[in-house]
Design a protein around this motif. Sequence first.
Motif, PDB file in Angstrom:
ATOM      1  N   LEU A 185       9.728   5.016 -15.037  1.00 19.02           N
ATOM      2  CA  LEU A 185       9.239   6.202 -14.897  1.00 19.02           C
ATOM      3  C   LEU A 185      10.585   7.228 -13.995  1.00 19.02           C
TER       4      LEU A 185
ATOM      5  N   VAL B 232       2.690   6.433  -7.848  1.00 24.11           N
ATOM      6  CA  VAL B 232       2.819   5.212  -8.421  1.00 24.11           C
ATOM      7  C   VAL B 232       2.990   3.871  -8.009  1.00 24.11           C
TER       8      VAL B 232
ATOM      9  N   THR C  17       7.601   0.938  -5.144  1.00 25.50           N
ATOM     10  CA  THR C  17       7.870   2.475  -6.662  1.00 25.50           C
ATOM     11  C   THR C  17       9.608   2.041  -7.594  1.00 25.50           C
TER      12      THR C  17
ATOM     13  N   PHE D 148       1.427  11.573  -9.916  1.00 25.44           N
ATOM     14  CA  PHE D 148       1.224  10.599 -10.440  1.00 25.44           C
ATOM     15  C   PHE D 148       1.547   9.669  -9.301  1.00 25.44           C
TER      16      PHE D 148
ATOM     17  N   VAL E 133       9.790  12.300  -4.075  1.00 24.28           N
ATOM     18  CA  VAL E 133       8.702  11.128  -4.180  1.00 24.28           C
ATOM     19  C   VAL E 133       7.509  11.804  -2.291  1.00 24.28           C
ATOM     20  N   GLU E 134       6.511  11.746  -2.579  1.00 23.38           N
ATOM     21  CA  GLU E 134       5.603  11.446  -1.264  1.00 23.38           C
ATOM     22  C   GLU E 134       5.071  10.278  -1.286  1.00 23.38           C
ATOM     23  N   VAL E 135       5.238  10.082   0.298  1.00 23.15           N
ATOM     24  CA  VAL E 135       4.705   8.832   0.684  1.00 23.15           C
ATOM     25  C   VAL E 135       3.535   9.408   2.465  1.00 23.15           C
TER      26      VAL E 135
ATOM     27  N   SER F  71       2.940   5.940  -2.577  1.00 23.41           N
ATOM     28  CA  SER F  71       3.821   6.777  -2.780  1.00 23.41           C
ATOM     29  C   SER F  71       3.269   7.727  -4.315  1.00 23.41           C
ATOM     30  N   GLN F  72       3.681   9.380  -4.082  1.00 19.00           N
ATOM     31  CA  GLN F  72       2.741   9.817  -5.312  1.00 19.00           C
ATOM     32  C   GLN F  72       4.622  10.713  -5.955  1.00 19.00           C
TER      33      GLN F  72
END
Lengths: 41, 213
Positions: free
Chosen positions: A17, B18, B37, B16, A22-24, B9-10
């Motif tokens: 990807l 992940v 991730t 998306f 990235v949000e977590v 995690s997005q």
Amino acid sequence: MAAQHAEALTEVLVHDLHLSQVEVDAFWSFVKKSVQMLERK
Amino acid sequence: VGPRWGCLSQDRATRFVVAWGFGSSEDEVAPKVVAQTRQRTSGGRGVIWIRDGRPVYRRAVRQVYRDAQPTGKRGRPPLVLTPGVGLTQAVQRRHQGRMVRVEVRQVLGEAVDGPYPVHEERLNGMLRDRLNALTRKTHAFAKTTGTWDARVILCLFEHNWLRPHRALREAGEGLPEGRRYRPRTPAMAIGLTDHIWTWEEFLTFKHYQHQKE
């Protein structure tokens, strides 16, 4: 069963990807008993 | 039994999801999610992480995003931080139970616009809306960890592959019924598929065959 299939599909299809940000985050609930009930026991 | 934590995690641009993980505490699942991730990122490159102020993420990002740098000398090469990795944390300050301010901490890498995990919070809200097991103060709680995990996994899979996201729709011409926008799922936006999946397609997809090809 369906969830295992979803996990397997994700494992196969999701790779390489191109991500930049990235949000977590985390969420919670309880299974069977709440913390208060566990402590009371 | 007891509390069950989920961590996700997005990807910010495509929504998306992940990676995900479940366990009895956030400290237990967060490192797994960060590692998974990175495993799913092209070339294991560094990404910018956005999160609130829990220290477990600082440790996990520092531990997962480090690579051996050969020096040409004998011995084990030193580990250095992966280029491009970053971590921004929005820390909520409370006084007598009320939030009074939010501090933004730039822990690693460059600063980002909008340093709050708003899309992820929205996703958590969506999960709580759709899954009775996550709704607070009801009798619809899950009875085993297996069913809790299965419900969340299916809901996340639906979010990624089956349900178009309004923010991801694309303007197009020549669409049926005079539509102006083409609906897209997060999986379409990130380039994993070119159409919206159906439940039938999901249930009949032979992943073991796909793996062989």
